[in-house]
Each structure stands twice: as structure tokens, then as C-alpha cells.
Design a protein around this motif. Structure first.
Motif, PDB file in Angstrom:
ATOM      1  N   LEU A 174      14.759   3.584  -7.654  1.00 51.06           N
ATOM      2  CA  LEU A 174      14.346   2.403  -8.412  1.00 51.06           C
ATOM      3  C   LEU A 174      13.514   2.797  -9.624  1.00 51.06           C
ATOM      4  N   GLU A 175      12.572   3.716  -9.443  1.00 49.42           N
ATOM      5  CA  GLU A 175      11.751   4.171 -10.570  1.00 49.42           C
ATOM      6  C   GLU A 175      12.597   4.878 -11.624  1.00 49.42           C
ATOM      7  N   GLN A 176      13.571   5.678 -11.196  1.00 49.22           N
ATOM      8  CA  GLN A 176      14.464   6.362 -12.141  1.00 49.22           C
ATOM      9  C   GLN A 176      15.264   5.336 -12.947  1.00 49.22           C
ATOM     10  N   LEU A 177      15.744   4.318 -12.275  1.00 49.77           N
ATOM     11  CA  LEU A 177      16.484   3.259 -12.953  1.00 49.77           C
ATOM     12  C   LEU A 177      15.594   2.568 -13.985  1.00 49.77           C
ATOM     13  N   ARG A 178      14.376   2.270 -13.599  1.00 48.66           N
ATOM     14  CA  ARG A 178      13.458   1.600 -14.524  1.00 48.66           C
ATOM     15  C   ARG A 178      13.143   2.488 -15.726  1.00 48.66           C
ATOM     16  N   ARG A 179      12.953   3.789 -15.492  1.00 43.33           N
ATOM     17  CA  ARG A 179      12.690   4.715 -16.618  1.00 43.33           C
ATOM     18  C   ARG A 179      13.895   4.774 -17.556  1.00 43.33           C
ATOM     19  N   ASP A 180      15.088   4.876 -16.978  1.00 44.32           N
ATOM     20  CA  ASP A 180      16.309   4.958 -17.795  1.00 44.32           C
ATOM     21  C   ASP A 180      16.512   3.681 -18.602  1.00 44.32           C
ATOM     22  N   GLU A 181      16.283   2.538 -17.982  1.00 42.57           N
ATOM     23  CA  GLU A 181      16.430   1.269 -18.685  1.00 42.57           C
ATOM     24  C   GLU A 181      15.402   1.113 -19.791  1.00 42.57           C
ATOM     25  N   LYS A 182      14.168   1.491 -19.507  1.00 40.20           N
ATOM     26  CA  LYS A 182      13.112   1.378 -20.497  1.00 40.20           C
ATOM     27  C   LYS A 182      13.392   2.310 -21.681  1.00 40.20           C
ATOM     28  N   GLY A 183      13.835   3.520 -21.380  1.00 41.12           N
ATOM     29  CA  GLY A 183      14.140   4.489 -22.441  1.00 41.12           C
ATOM     30  C   GLY A 183      15.370   4.087 -23.232  1.00 41.12           C
ATOM     31  N   GLY A 184      16.298   3.383 -22.614  1.00 45.68           N
ATOM     32  CA  GLY A 184      17.531   2.997 -23.297  1.00 45.68           C
ATOM     33  C   GLY A 184      17.361   1.821 -24.235  1.00 45.68           C
TER      34      GLY A 184
ATOM     35  N   ILE B 236      13.313  -6.029  -2.551  1.00 41.75           N
ATOM     36  CA  ILE B 236      13.361  -6.721  -1.255  1.00 41.75           C
ATOM     37  C   ILE B 236      13.508  -5.710  -0.127  1.00 41.75           C
ATOM     38  N   ALA B 237      14.410  -4.741  -0.301  1.00 45.00           N
ATOM     39  CA  ALA B 237      14.635  -3.736   0.731  1.00 45.00           C
ATOM     40  C   ALA B 237      13.392  -2.886   0.967  1.00 45.00           C
ATOM     41  N   LEU B 238      12.680  -2.516  -0.105  1.00 46.67           N
ATOM     42  CA  LEU B 238      11.457  -1.723   0.053  1.00 46.67           C
ATOM     43  C   LEU B 238      10.406  -2.501   0.837  1.00 46.67           C
ATOM     44  N   ASN B 239      10.249  -3.781   0.549  1.00 45.41           N
ATOM     45  CA  ASN B 239       9.303  -4.615   1.299  1.00 45.41           C
ATOM     46  C   ASN B 239       9.707  -4.716   2.773  1.00 45.41           C
ATOM     47  N   ASP B 240      11.018  -4.905   3.017  1.00 41.79           N
ATOM     48  CA  ASP B 240      11.502  -4.968   4.400  1.00 41.79           C
ATOM     49  C   ASP B 240      11.271  -3.647   5.121  1.00 41.79           C
TER      50      ASP B 240
ATOM     51  N   GLY C 271      12.348   6.792   8.469  1.00 44.07           N
ATOM     52  CA  GLY C 271      12.266   5.531   7.733  1.00 44.07           C
ATOM     53  C   GLY C 271      11.469   5.688   6.452  1.00 44.07           C
ATOM     54  N   GLU C 272      10.368   6.434   6.526  1.00 37.95           N
ATOM     55  CA  GLU C 272       9.546   6.657   5.329  1.00 37.95           C
ATOM     56  C   GLU C 272      10.305   7.465   4.285  1.00 37.95           C
ATOM     57  N   GLU C 273      11.124   8.425   4.724  1.00 37.18           N
ATOM     58  CA  GLU C 273      11.917   9.222   3.780  1.00 37.18           C
ATOM     59  C   GLU C 273      12.945   8.331   3.072  1.00 37.18           C
ATOM     60  N   LYS C 274      13.595   7.466   3.816  1.00 36.57           N
ATOM     61  CA  LYS C 274      14.561   6.542   3.205  1.00 36.57           C
ATOM     62  C   LYS C 274      13.861   5.618   2.211  1.00 36.57           C
ATOM     63  N   GLN C 275      12.684   5.147   2.586  1.00 37.98           N
ATOM     64  CA  GLN C 275      11.911   4.285   1.700  1.00 37.98           C
ATOM     65  C   GLN C 275      11.522   5.038   0.431  1.00 37.98           C
ATOM     66  N   ARG C 276      11.076   6.283   0.577  1.00 37.66           N
ATOM     67  CA  ARG C 276      10.677   7.102  -0.576  1.00 37.66           C
ATOM     68  C   ARG C 276      11.867   7.332  -1.509  1.00 37.66           C
TER      69      ARG C 276
END
Length: 183
Positions: A171-181, A135-139, A160-165
Motif C-alpha cells: 500500500l505504501e509503495q502504491l501511494r509513493r508511486d501515485e504521488k510521484g506520478g 479495510i483489510a489492514l484494519n481487519d 498474520g503480522e507478516e501478511k499485514q506488514r
């Protein structure tokens, strides 16, 4: 010297008027005594509608004038009403928070069951973060586009773009960690 909020406590700011402080529980002459810790709402509940005399608009006080400023009657009633009933324009004080799942007695007694409880709790935390991050990334994307259209300076757009990046990377790191776990 001017009065200080909270009886001159460190870090307090001066109060606008220079009237002497009164000890707790005392009031202006002729006023009912106020007990320490009395809430504004409780005080407002005792303000009669006729508490303020009918006068015109408040005039600015002259320099050195120790008398309190004149308050318009409708302003006094409005304040008393807001203290009693709140302001319908204000947002709710407490946001809706998800219910926290507590460990059961069986989970507390069994180490393996408690580990499963911790894993469930952690997975729920990650899911909630992921939902809010999307939601925050879309906003942020919408705000950056609006900023560009409005002519916001390039350095602010880049910030703003740096904060978004950085949020997208987290988020991607979290998804990788969850998928690997889970594999």
C-alpha cells in the motif's frame, strides 16, 4: 467397480453407491425420462409433494444392499423446495461489482484521449485497491489482537503480522508511486 461422476472422466471421484450407470436420458423404471442437461431446479419443479411415501426415519442400508436409501419425506420436500426457491440463508451469488467504464468511440479513435481513458481507469483501480487494503489492514489488526487474547500460538500470530506488514508495504509503495506520478 463403483460408478464415477461424469461417466468415469479423469479426475472424477467414485459415487457412493455401486449401482450401474444409465445412459443419458434414461431413468429408473417407472420414472419419467430425463433429458440430458436438465437442471435440478427443473427436476424439482416436477416433484409432487406426495412423491415420497410417508415412512419413518431413514435406516442405514445393509452391506451389499442395492436398493436406494429411504429418505424422510420432510427431507425430500425440503430439498425440492430449496431447489425450486433457493435457501434464504445463503449469501448472494454475485457480489456487487463496480460498473466498468468503457472507452467511448471518440476515445478509441483518438490516441491521446485513449491514454487519458487508460490513466483514469488505472487511477480508479489504484483507489479501489487502496480502499480495500485499508479495510483489510484494519481487519488483520483486529484479528491479530483477538488471536493474542485467545492464546493463538505465537508462530500463527507472527504469520498474520507478516501478511499485514507485506500488505502495508504494498500500500505504501502504491501511494509513493501515485504521488510521484502526479507531481
Amino acid at each position: 467397480p463403483p460408478r464415477r461422476a461424469r461417466d468415469g472422466a479423469a479426475g472424477s471421484t467414485p459415487v457412493a453407491d455401486a449401482t450401474p450407470t444409465r445412459s443419458p436420458g434414461t431413468a429408473r423404471p417407472g420414472a419419467a425420462p430425463v433429458r440430458p442437461g436438465t437442471s435440478y431446479a427443473a427436476l424439482a419443479a416436477n416433484v409432487p409433494d406426495t412423491a415420497m411415501p410417508e415412512r419413518g426415519p431413514a435406516a442405514p442400508a445393509a452391506a451389499g444392499d442395492a436398493s436406494p436409501p429411504v429418505v424422510a419425506p420432510d427431507a425430500a420436500r425440503s430439498l425440492a423446495d430449496a431447489l425450486r426457491n433457493g435457501d434464504e440463508r445463503s449469501p448472494p451469488i454475485v457480489a456487487d461489482a463496480p460498473a466498468i467504464e468503457r472507452a467511448s468511440a471518440a476515445e478509441l479513435a483518438d490516441p491521446a484521449a485513449y491514454r487519458r481513458y487508460e490513466q483514469r481507469s488505472q487511477a480508479k483501480l489504484y483507489r479501489n485497491f487502496e480502499q480495500e487494503a485499508v479495510i483489510a489492514l484494519n481487519d488483520m489488526d483486529r484479528d491479530i489482537q483477538r488471536g493474542r487474547a485467545a492464546g493463538v500460538p505465537a508462530e500463527l500470530i507472527a504469520e498474520g503480522e507478516e501478511k499485514q506488514r507485506r500488505l502495508a508495504e504494498a500500500l505504501e509503495q502504491l501511494r509513493r508511486d501515485e504521488k510521484g506520478g502526479h507531481e
